[in-house]
Design an enzyme around this catalytic site. Structure first.
Site, PDB file in Angstrom:
ATOM      1  N   GLU A  14      -2.618   0.218 -10.264  1.00  0.00           N
ATOM      2  CA  GLU A  14      -1.795   0.089  -9.051  1.00  0.00           C
ATOM      3  C   GLU A  14      -0.496   0.883  -9.192  1.00  0.00           C
ATOM      4  OE1 GLU A  14      -0.801  -3.935  -7.712  1.00  0.00           O
ATOM      5  OE2 GLU A  14       1.173  -3.172  -7.155  1.00  0.00           O
ATOM      6  N   HIS A  39      -1.033   0.457 -15.530  1.00  0.00           N
ATOM      7  CA  HIS A  39      -1.845  -0.264 -14.552  1.00  0.00           C
ATOM      8  C   HIS A  39      -2.215   0.677 -13.410  1.00  0.00           C
ATOM      9  CE1 HIS A  39      -3.041  -3.265 -11.572  1.00  0.00           C
ATOM     10  NE2 HIS A  39      -3.177  -4.103 -12.583  1.00  0.00           N
TER      11      HIS A  39
END
Length: 660
Positions: free
Chosen positions: A123, A121
């Protein structure tokens, strides 16, 4: 049908802030976003129409452009690259993510940083970038259990991580360090959204979760709802299926943080329009269908109305309720009927007896499941398609699994290697393929090994195609032999020969590695024709011969230990990886018949360097010359220590004699 929308649904603060910043920016200049602004294709398409172009690498942006950093955030090197290219950055990183980045930077100064979340991901990748090169991302307790020990660990969370999973992993990490620092970086809005969705799911018959299917927070939201009730994940109202709501009284609706209000409203309106039948109207056809004909062997449908410890009561629309004994609930052993069904479940059953002594039909869910599974299993046996099944029992010679009927996995078909303890698989879900099926005998034999073997061949072929000599790879030691260790480097075993483990001479690989060790090795040779890979460990370390010329110059005296004798001389270990040879002629000034007459293994000796050729990995030594040099020095010192004798000339002697 009543539709209830969760109180916390749709855009979170961070996503809304990012979109607002993007809309303000695109009005003033040519704008790009590094990756989609949010995980919602409909919103991304709308923003693109407004002028926000999506790029996937900062190098794609033109000099002078304005680049929006989305709410997920990015590693610090992205900002530097943008600055070097003259790109103006609008930082829309969510404040919660920025906090996690700051904490990761500070934590990296103290010790190991671990981020709980999806390592793929954006993030999480961004937080790892701020934490430095040694930071790790894990997502499960099992991954945490496999970690080694650290002096200090700081653990953070992806902002959309379920709090329960984060707490379980943090608890496990306590066993891996004497000093654990826990930073709960989960977004409050995410936690509230998940809590509200879970509670709503308990109250409804079906849940609809709206959001991007590639959005991590939306998928987690759907998974949480699915633990409580039937759940469907959609992106738009067009994906709704009216069959989901047949017979449903109450439906729930929630949405991920990347879902705009207008999409949620469209979904809610369409759900409300569905199944608006008058529940009080029952036509004659429906009434006739509700009265099922019961006879032995009939497959009928009923609703679970009551559970006891040993029986399940089912409403068949008959004069009395049908009864399923605990043994007829499933092919797997059942200790508690509530593990298989719950009140309100609609199930299919086979009639074993129309009436027992009390007038109740005697039913079997197990036989109905077996009949339903037969056709599917016949197709799977023909197509060789993979299926998954849970291990229900350990029996002699293998495992029993639930595939709608009782399936058998021989011990030899579980894994690629020998399985010593079958009990370790009890309760696990295996990946299986039907290798033998006889419906008439209800005999089904399955194999996980064939799937793993095919994958191993595929991995080997792919790895052999891409692997290059000189590559540095990570692997796990799988087994040891006298001549070396076999290392798994991604589904393929490579040989780490004992001669390529260290610059020193070792007798057995166990002196350096053991089974289960993670090692970093260099690829020395790739034999694609015979599928062989040779690996090296010592090649990743500097050779001691690189500095040998400086350490052992000609004429210097070196100290070492005799490690090996040969007819022609003695080998002396000067340091790890460097042995020097004292030829038999250089052992003593006297003639030496046998090397062992002068030295033996283990002796500490000093010898003069008479030849040093690092390029040939050869150093020649001489005890004879070292002793000779030492004697010469000693003689000079003795001469210099004697008193001076006055010089006498012939004239002095004649004069002295005449005086006498």
């Amino acid at each position: 049908m009543k539709v209830i929308q969760a109180e916390k649904a749709g855009f979170c603060f961070g996503v809304k802030r990012a979109l607002d910043m993007a809309e303000r920016t695109v009005q003033n200049s040519a704008t790009v976003s590094l990756g989609p602004l949010i995980h919602n294709q409909q919103v991304v398409d709308r923003m693109e129409r407004q002028g926000v172009q999506v790029i996937h690498d900062v190098e794609e942006a033109q000099a002078g452009a304005t680049m929006i950093v989305r709410s997920h955030g990015v590693p610090p090197e992205i900002y530097q690259t943008a600055q070097n290219k003259g790109i103006q950055v609008v930082d829309a990183t969510c404040p919660f993510v920025q906090k996690a980045q700051r904490l990761a930077t500070e934590a990296s100064k103290k010790g190991q940083v671990i981020v709980v979340g999806d390592k793929h991901h954006p993030e999480v990748q961004g937080i790892l970038g701020w934490a430095g090169g040694n930071a790790l991302a894990i997502e499960t307790v099992q991954e945490a259990q496999e970690l080694p020990a650290y002096e200090h660990v700081s653990v953070l969370a992806q902002t959309t991580q379920p709090i329960a999973n984060f707490q379980r992993i943090a608890k496990e990490l306590k066993h891996h360090t004497p000093e654990l620092t826990v930073f709960n970086t989960i977004c409050n809005a995410t936690e509230e959204r998940q809590t509200v969705a879970r509670e709503l799911s308990k109250e409804v018959d079906v849940m609809v979760v709206v959001g991007g299917k590639n959005s991590a927070n939306t998928r987690k939201l759907a998974a949480i709802c699915a633990e409580e009730t039937e759940t469907h994940l959609i992106e738009t109202a067009e994906e709704l299926n009216e069959n989901w709501f047949k017979g449903i009284q109450i439906a729930g609706l929630t949405a991920g943080a990347s879902t705009p209000d207008w999409i949620i409203e469209e979904v809610k309106n369409k759900m409300t329009e569905m199944n608006e039948m008058d529940d009080n109207t029952l036509n004659m056809e429906n009434w006739a269908d509700s009265m099922q004909k019961l006879h032995r062997g009939a497959v009928v449908t009923g609703t679970v109305v009551k559970l006891t410890q040993d029986e399940v009561f089912v409403d068949l629309g008959w004069k009395s309720e049908g009864i399923i004994s605990r043994n007829e609930l499933s092919v797997a052993p059942v200790t508690d009927p509530s593990e298989v069904v719950k009140v309100g479940d609609e199930i299919k059953v086979v009639v074993l007896r129309v009436e027992n002594e009390e007038g109740n039909p005697v039913l079997s869910k197990r036989k109905a499941d077996e009949e339903a599974a037969t056709e599917r299993l016949e197709q799977l046996a023909e197509s060789k398609e993979e299926l998954q099944a849970k291990v229900t029992e350990v029996v002699k010679g293998g495992l029993l699994v639930d595939v709608g009927m009782r399936g058998f996995v021989p011990a030899s078909q579980i894994q690629l290697g020998y399985v010593e303890d079958l009990n370790q698989f009890l309760g696990q879900t295996l990946r299986l393929r039907v290798i033998e099926f006889d419906p008439s005998k209800r005999k089904i034999i399955l194999s996980q090994k064939v799937i793993l073997a095919e994958e191993q061949v595929s991995k080997r072929e792919k790895l052999l195609e891409t692997l290059q000599e000189g590559d540095v790879v990570s692997g796990v030691v799988r087994r040891l032999a006298d001549f070396g260790a076999f290392v798994d480097i991604g589904g393929v075993d490579g040989l780490l020969h004992v001669s390529d483990m260290a610059y020193t001479r070792i007798k057995h690989p166990s002196e350096l590695v053991k089974v289960g060790d993670e090692v970093e090795v260099q690829v020395l040779r790739v034999d694609k024709e015979h599928s062989r890979i040779s690996l090296g460990l010592k090649q990743l370390k500097p050779s001691p011969w690189e500095t040998a010329a400086d350490k052992y110059p000609l004429g210097s005296v070196a100290a070492g230990t005799v490690v090996r004798l040969a007819p022609f001389g003695a080998f002396v270990k000067l340091e790890d990886g460097i042995d020097g040879l004292i030829h038999i002629s250089q052992l003593s000034e006297k003639r030496v018949a046998k090397v062992e007459d002068v030295v033996k293994v283990g002796d500490q000796v000093k010898a003069k360097v008479i030849e040093c050729k690092p390029e040939e990995k050869r150093i020649s030594l001489s005890i004879r010359e070292a002793v000779s040099d030492a004697q010469t020095v000693q003689d000079k010192e003795m001469l210099s220590a004697q008193p001076e004798i006055p010089s006498v000339t012939i004239g002095d002697i004649i004069k002295e004699n005449s005086e006498q």
